[in-house]
Scaffold this active site. Structure first.
Site, mmCIF file in Angstrom:
data_model
loop_
_atom_site.group_PDB
_atom_site.id
_atom_site.type_symbol
_atom_site.label_atom_id
_atom_site.label_comp_id
_atom_site.label_asym_id
_atom_site.label_seq_id
_atom_site.Cartn_x
_atom_site.Cartn_y
_atom_site.Cartn_z
ATOM 1 N N LYS A 36 0.860 -1.202 0.000
ATOM 2 C CA LYS A 36 0.000 0.000 0.000
ATOM 3 C C LYS A 36 0.888 1.242 0.000
ATOM 4 O O LYS A 36 1.905 1.259 -0.687
ATOM 5 C CB LYS A 36 -0.974 -0.057 1.181
ATOM 6 C CG LYS A 36 -1.691 -1.421 1.248
ATOM 7 C CD LYS A 36 -2.799 -1.509 2.251
ATOM 8 C CE LYS A 36 -3.435 -2.883 2.177
ATOM 9 N NZ LYS A 36 -4.625 -3.022 2.983
ATOM 10 N N GLU A 57 -9.437 -0.626 -1.534
ATOM 11 C CA GLU A 57 -9.098 0.770 -1.196
ATOM 12 C C GLU A 57 -9.184 1.666 -2.431
ATOM 13 O O GLU A 57 -9.501 2.852 -2.321
ATOM 14 C CB GLU A 57 -7.707 0.819 -0.545
ATOM 15 C CG GLU A 57 -7.766 0.261 0.872
ATOM 16 C CD GLU A 57 -6.508 -0.450 1.332
ATOM 17 O OE1 GLU A 57 -5.441 -0.258 0.726
ATOM 18 O OE2 GLU A 57 -6.607 -1.225 2.305
ATOM 19 N N GLU A 59 -10.741 -10.492 -0.967
ATOM 20 C CA GLU A 59 -10.381 -9.719 0.224
ATOM 21 C C GLU A 59 -11.650 -9.093 0.814
ATOM 22 O O GLU A 59 -12.072 -8.009 0.379
ATOM 23 C CB GLU A 59 -9.400 -8.603 -0.151
ATOM 24 C CG GLU A 59 -8.123 -9.106 -0.772
ATOM 25 C CD GLU A 59 -6.993 -8.094 -0.597
ATOM 26 O OE1 GLU A 59 -6.023 -8.434 0.094
ATOM 27 O OE2 GLU A 59 -7.101 -6.974 -1.115
ATOM 28 N N GLY A 116 -7.161 -4.960 7.358
ATOM 29 C CA GLY A 116 -6.604 -4.033 8.337
ATOM 30 C C GLY A 116 -7.345 -3.985 9.659
ATOM 31 O O GLY A 116 -7.123 -3.088 10.466
ATOM 32 N N SER A 125 -6.156 -9.362 7.023
ATOM 33 C CA SER A 125 -5.663 -9.699 8.367
ATOM 34 C C SER A 125 -4.975 -11.060 8.436
ATOM 35 O O SER A 125 -5.060 -11.754 9.455
ATOM 36 C CB SER A 125 -6.793 -9.590 9.400
ATOM 37 O OG SER A 125 -7.194 -8.232 9.519
HETATM 38 P P1 13P Z 1 -4.154 -6.553 5.742
HETATM 39 O O1 13P Z 1 -3.387 -7.838 5.577
HETATM 40 O O2 13P Z 1 -3.357 -5.454 6.379
HETATM 41 O O3 13P Z 1 -5.494 -6.780 6.384
HETATM 42 O O4 13P Z 1 -4.467 -6.018 4.245
HETATM 43 C C1 13P Z 1 -4.970 -6.889 3.310
HETATM 44 C C2 13P Z 1 -4.933 -6.236 1.982
HETATM 45 O O5 13P Z 1 -5.634 -5.284 1.728
HETATM 46 C C3 13P Z 1 -3.973 -6.755 1.002
HETATM 47 O O6 13P Z 1 -4.223 -6.246 -0.268
#
Ligand code: 13P
Length: 258
Positions: free
Chosen positions: A13, A104, A172, A178, A218
């Site tokens: 990210k 996102e 996802e 997150g 996560s």
């Molecule tokens: P997290 O592993 O921080 O939850 O994020 C997942 C994600 O959005 C991977 O693209």
């Protein structure tokens, strides 16, 4: 027993400076169960860093089979789109894989299913391998519309998919990203199985059985083995837990041993 190789991808990210990469690389290599080249004979591994880190990362991980992945690209090859990066620009620096439709991007940058479809189409036209992200919000899940939502995201993303195209799906769930609350192995497996049925409907059984479906949300060293041992979970798209070299390496070690 399926024959799909596991694919473990970090999505950084908007984290990490170029100056962080040496420390990351050292810790990552030190924590792997065997040298990276041997690991890559067993599982596919890579990272989607910021655009500015792509070339540095390519230099840092020259091993054959390492995936350097862009987090996004515009669907137009060129044009007046201030602030955007095109697929030919990525090609020029050797990038052949792109995350498309991350939640996102959908949530904060208003990427609709239609835009995701155009980006995926542009990937196929220009020889890029898209990693197509889909996922439902908690509200949608509570309304029992998760499968319907995922199916329409997949159909929209792949509406212009020529036969034989190469792509990966990443499931996802938005509520797991997150939050520290991963989907249970059962929840993830059920959705992955459903996604494979949708893919079979679109492209036929033999294509669907060969496609990889990653889980993201996560994931961490403590829960990755159980997720990866599910029959339809072919790897992970790892956010927060991929930022630390040791943590990402431990998760990859698990993928080698499941
Ligand atoms: P997290 O592993 O921080 O939850 O994020 C997942 C994600 O959005 C991977 O693209």
């Amino acid at each position: 027993m399926n024959r799909r190789r596991k694919l473990m991808l970090g999505n950084w990210k908007m984290h990490h400076l170029r100056s962080d990469l040496v420390k990351f690389g050292t810790e990552f290599r030190q924590s792997l169960c065997s040298p990276l080249a041997s690991v890559l004979e067993q599982v596919d591994v890579g990272i989607a860093p910021s655009f500015l880190c792509l070339e540095t990362l390519t230099a840092q991980f020259p091993e054959h089979g390492w995936w350097n992945v862009a987090q996004n690209a515009h669907y137009a090859a060129t044009g007046a789109f201030t602030g955007e990066i095109s697929i030919p620009m990525l090609h020029e620096i050797g990038i052949t894989k792109i995350l498309v439709g991350h939640s996102e991007r959908r949530q904060y940058f208003a990427e609709s299913d239609q835009v995701v479809g155009k980006k995926v189409q542009a990937c196929f036209e220009r020889g890029m391998h898209p990693i197509i992200c889909v996922g439902e919000t908690l509200e949608i899940r509570k309304m029992e519309l998760a499968e319907k939502t995922i199916e329409s995201q997949i159909r929209a993303a792949l509406q212009h998919c020529p036969p034989g195209s190469s792509f990966t799906i990443a499931y996802e769930p938005v509520w797991a990203i997150g939050t520290g609350i991963a989907a249970t192995a059962r929840q993830a497996q059920d959705m992955h199985q459903f996604i494979r049925r949708v893919l079979a409907d679109l492209f036929g059984e033999s294509v669907a059985i060969a496609l990889r479906i990653l889980y993201g949300g996560s994931t961490k060293p403590e829960n990755i083995s159980e997720l990866l041992s599910q029959p339809d979970i072919d790897g992970a798209l790892i956010g927060g837990a991929s930022l630390d070299g040791g943590s990402l390496a431990r998760m990859i070690n698990s993928a080698v041993s499941v």
